[in-house]
Design an enzyme around this catalytic site. Sequence first.
Site, PDB file in Angstrom:
ATOM      1  N   LEU A 130       0.822  -1.229   0.000  1.00 46.61           N
ATOM      2  CA  LEU A 130       0.000   0.000   0.000  1.00 46.61           C
ATOM      3  C   LEU A 130       0.847   1.267   0.000  1.00 46.61           C
ATOM      4  CD1 LEU A 130      -2.863  -1.065   2.479  1.00 46.61           C
ATOM      5  CD2 LEU A 130      -2.781  -1.329  -0.016  1.00 46.61           C
TER       6      LEU A 130
ATOM      7  N   SER B   4       9.568  -1.829 -19.072  1.00 46.41           N
ATOM      8  CA  SER B   4       9.139  -0.530 -19.600  1.00 46.41           C
ATOM      9  C   SER B   4       9.934  -0.160 -20.839  1.00 46.41           C
ATOM     10  CB  SER B   4       9.353   0.535 -18.514  1.00 46.41           C
ATOM     11  OG  SER B   4       9.320   1.822 -19.075  1.00 46.41           O
TER      12      SER B   4
ATOM     13  N   TYR C 272      15.175   4.986 -12.195  1.00 46.88           N
ATOM     14  CA  TYR C 272      13.992   4.112 -12.363  1.00 46.88           C
ATOM     15  C   TYR C 272      14.196   3.219 -13.598  1.00 46.88           C
ATOM     16  CZ  TYR C 272       9.641   2.900 -14.697  1.00 46.88           C
ATOM     17  OH  TYR C 272       8.674   2.229 -15.394  1.00 46.88           O
TER      18      TYR C 272
ATOM     19  N   LYS D 167      14.957  -1.111 -14.285  1.00 45.81           N
ATOM     20  CA  LYS D 167      14.277  -2.016 -15.227  1.00 45.81           C
ATOM     21  C   LYS D 167      15.304  -2.767 -16.080  1.00 45.81           C
ATOM     22  CE  LYS D 167       9.978  -0.994 -14.200  1.00 45.81           C
ATOM     23  NZ  LYS D 167       9.117  -1.971 -13.499  1.00 45.81           N
TER      24      LYS D 167
ATOM     25  N   ASN E 280       3.079  12.783 -11.675  1.00 43.14           N
ATOM     26  CA  ASN E 280       4.285  13.002 -12.493  1.00 43.14           C
ATOM     27  C   ASN E 280       3.961  12.885 -13.979  1.00 43.14           C
ATOM     28  OD1 ASN E 280       6.541  13.029 -10.443  1.00 43.14           O
ATOM     29  ND2 ASN E 280       5.585  11.100  -9.896  1.00 43.14           N
TER      30      ASN E 280
HETATM   31  C1  WQD Z   1       4.721  11.948 -21.425  1.00 44.00           C
HETATM   32  C2  WQD Z   1       4.863  13.262 -22.216  1.00 44.00           C
HETATM   33  C3  WQD Z   1       6.290  14.893 -21.171  1.00 44.00           C
HETATM   34  C4  WQD Z   1       3.659  15.670 -17.730  1.00 44.00           C
HETATM   35  C5  WQD Z   1       7.382   7.634 -18.014  1.00 44.00           C
HETATM   36  C6  WQD Z   1       8.250   6.417 -17.771  1.00 44.00           C
HETATM   37  C7  WQD Z   1       7.578   5.172 -18.289  1.00 44.00           C
HETATM   38  C8  WQD Z   1       6.242   5.051 -17.642  1.00 44.00           C
HETATM   39  C9  WQD Z   1       5.405   6.307 -17.995  1.00 44.00           C
HETATM   40  C10 WQD Z   1       5.833   3.920 -15.586  1.00 44.00           C
HETATM   41  C11 WQD Z   1       6.283  13.796 -22.240  1.00 44.00           C
HETATM   42  C12 WQD Z   1       4.855  15.411 -21.256  1.00 44.00           C
HETATM   43  C13 WQD Z   1       4.209  15.159 -18.889  1.00 44.00           C
HETATM   44  C14 WQD Z   1       3.236  17.028 -17.687  1.00 44.00           C
HETATM   45  C15 WQD Z   1       3.910  17.292 -19.982  1.00 44.00           C
HETATM   46  N1  WQD Z   1       6.387   4.902 -16.256  1.00 44.00           N
HETATM   47  N2  WQD Z   1       4.323  15.957 -19.993  1.00 44.00           N
HETATM   48  N3  WQD Z   1       3.388  17.795 -18.826  1.00 44.00           N
HETATM   49  O1  WQD Z   1       8.032  10.304 -19.340  1.00 44.00           O
HETATM   50  O2  WQD Z   1       6.979   9.273 -21.433  1.00 44.00           O
HETATM   51  O3  WQD Z   1       7.250   7.858 -19.399  1.00 44.00           O
HETATM   52  O4  WQD Z   1       6.100   7.435 -17.469  1.00 44.00           O
HETATM   53  O5  WQD Z   1       5.148   3.010 -15.952  1.00 44.00           O
HETATM   54  O6  WQD Z   1       8.359   4.044 -17.956  1.00 44.00           O
HETATM   55  O7  WQD Z   1       9.477   6.562 -18.486  1.00 44.00           O
HETATM   56  O8  WQD Z   1       5.558   9.702 -19.415  1.00 44.00           O
HETATM   57  O9  WQD Z   1       3.484  10.902 -18.906  1.00 44.00           O
HETATM   58  O10 WQD Z   1       5.612  11.610 -17.714  1.00 44.00           O
HETATM   59  O11 WQD Z   1       5.313  12.148 -20.138  1.00 44.00           O
HETATM   60  O12 WQD Z   1       4.030  18.002 -20.998  1.00 44.00           O
HETATM   61  O13 WQD Z   1       2.738  17.556 -16.641  1.00 44.00           O
HETATM   62  O14 WQD Z   1       4.078  14.282 -21.581  1.00 44.00           O
HETATM   63  O15 WQD Z   1       7.223  15.927 -21.454  1.00 44.00           O
HETATM   64  O16 WQD Z   1       6.523  14.385 -23.523  1.00 44.00           O
HETATM   65  P1  WQD Z   1       7.042   9.366 -19.948  1.00 44.00           P
HETATM   66  P2  WQD Z   1       4.953  11.108 -18.955  1.00 44.00           P
END
Ligand code: WQD
Length: 342
Positions: A33, A125, A150, A154, A198
């Site tokens: 959790l 991933s 992270y 992986k 995030n």
């Molecule tokens: C996607 C796009 C950002 C937030 C990561 C991990 C991957 C998986 C998913 C776990 C990018 C843009 C994001 C925001 C934005 N993790 N963005 N404003 O970084 O591709 O992948 O998360 O399962 O393993 O590597 O995903 O959703 O963070 O970003 O503009 O507030 O959205 O710059 O282009 P990412 P994300």
Amino acid sequence: MKVLVTGGLGYIGSHTTTVLLQNGFDVVIVDNLSNSKVDVLDSIESICKIRPKFFEFDVQDKEKLDALFEEEKPEAVIHFAGFKAVGESCQKPLMYYENNLNSTFAILEMMQKHKFCRNLVFSSSATVYGVPDSVPLTESSPIKDATNPYGQTKIMIEKIIQDFAKVEDINVAILRYFNPIGAHPTGLLGEDPNGLPNNLFPYLNKVAVGALPKLNVFGDDYNTPDGTGVRDYIHVMDLAKGHVLALNKLKENCGLFVCNLGTGKGTSVLGLLKAYEEANNIEIPYSIAPRRDGDIDENYAGTEKAKNELGFVCDYSIVDACKDGYRFQIYSQIVSHIKNQK
Ligand code: WQD
């Protein structure tokens, strides 16, 4: 087949559990959790009319894990449990290496001891591909140094599992997820991260229901059609189905199997935002912000291997994910409002 799902109350773990139960698998969940809520168990029961057995402890606790293996005798493990925030991993690398690696060591040691458990699915991933030389990314694309701890965990865990599978007679599916989004169509399950999201999609969800004022688009000067980052957004229900197909393949004693799970299509940040607005007939305020460290221009999956060797094709679209994600947010707000009234 009885399956132990580690991290089974988390976002992908809980959706996968519903699909496993609806496909006749017997599921046991272990979750500490740390990034999930026990209420998710009620949602799983509401959806499936089955309440899976749940053990609340940290997978790193080998004594408790051993007792669970003795008692439940799982024939397979789907290992989701692990920390997964890219940015947080840069701030707390030791926490990420310790948690993600030690939980994996514990699972592998149990499989070494308990020979009734011969099947492992690992939640990997697309981040293991690092900055792509070209797209689409296929399973033979080079594995590069990740841009964050992270992603590095992986890469390390994939190698550890592959070396273990060379000396232990087990079947392993390593599934490389692209960007999971969406929620269960009933609105009862979805992504509900603790604190400020995030990732893009959960952040969009919060802006959509007014919980956050606007979306910050991290950069519009990438080498992409509209300048914003391009990713392969796969509906979490399709991802869940991919795990059932992977378990069925392991039943064929396939040995080691590595596979991408994505749609094969790239969508930009602004493209996803517009799809979300149109799908739900709402407006999402946004502004362009500076790039985020570690971000890449684009990635999306090569899907041939998943299609040819798993029989995996996506049933859900980006529009479905936007509608399902928004529905979960609305329902969650109603439920929390009712709880606050009591
Ligand atoms: C996607 C796009 C950002 C937030 C990561 C991990 C991957 C998986 C998913 C776990 C990018 C843009 C994001 C925001 C934005 N993790 N963005 N404003 O970084 O591709 O992948 O998360 O399962 O393993 O590597 O995903 O959703 O963070 O970003 O503009 O507030 O959205 O710059 O282009 P990412 P994300």
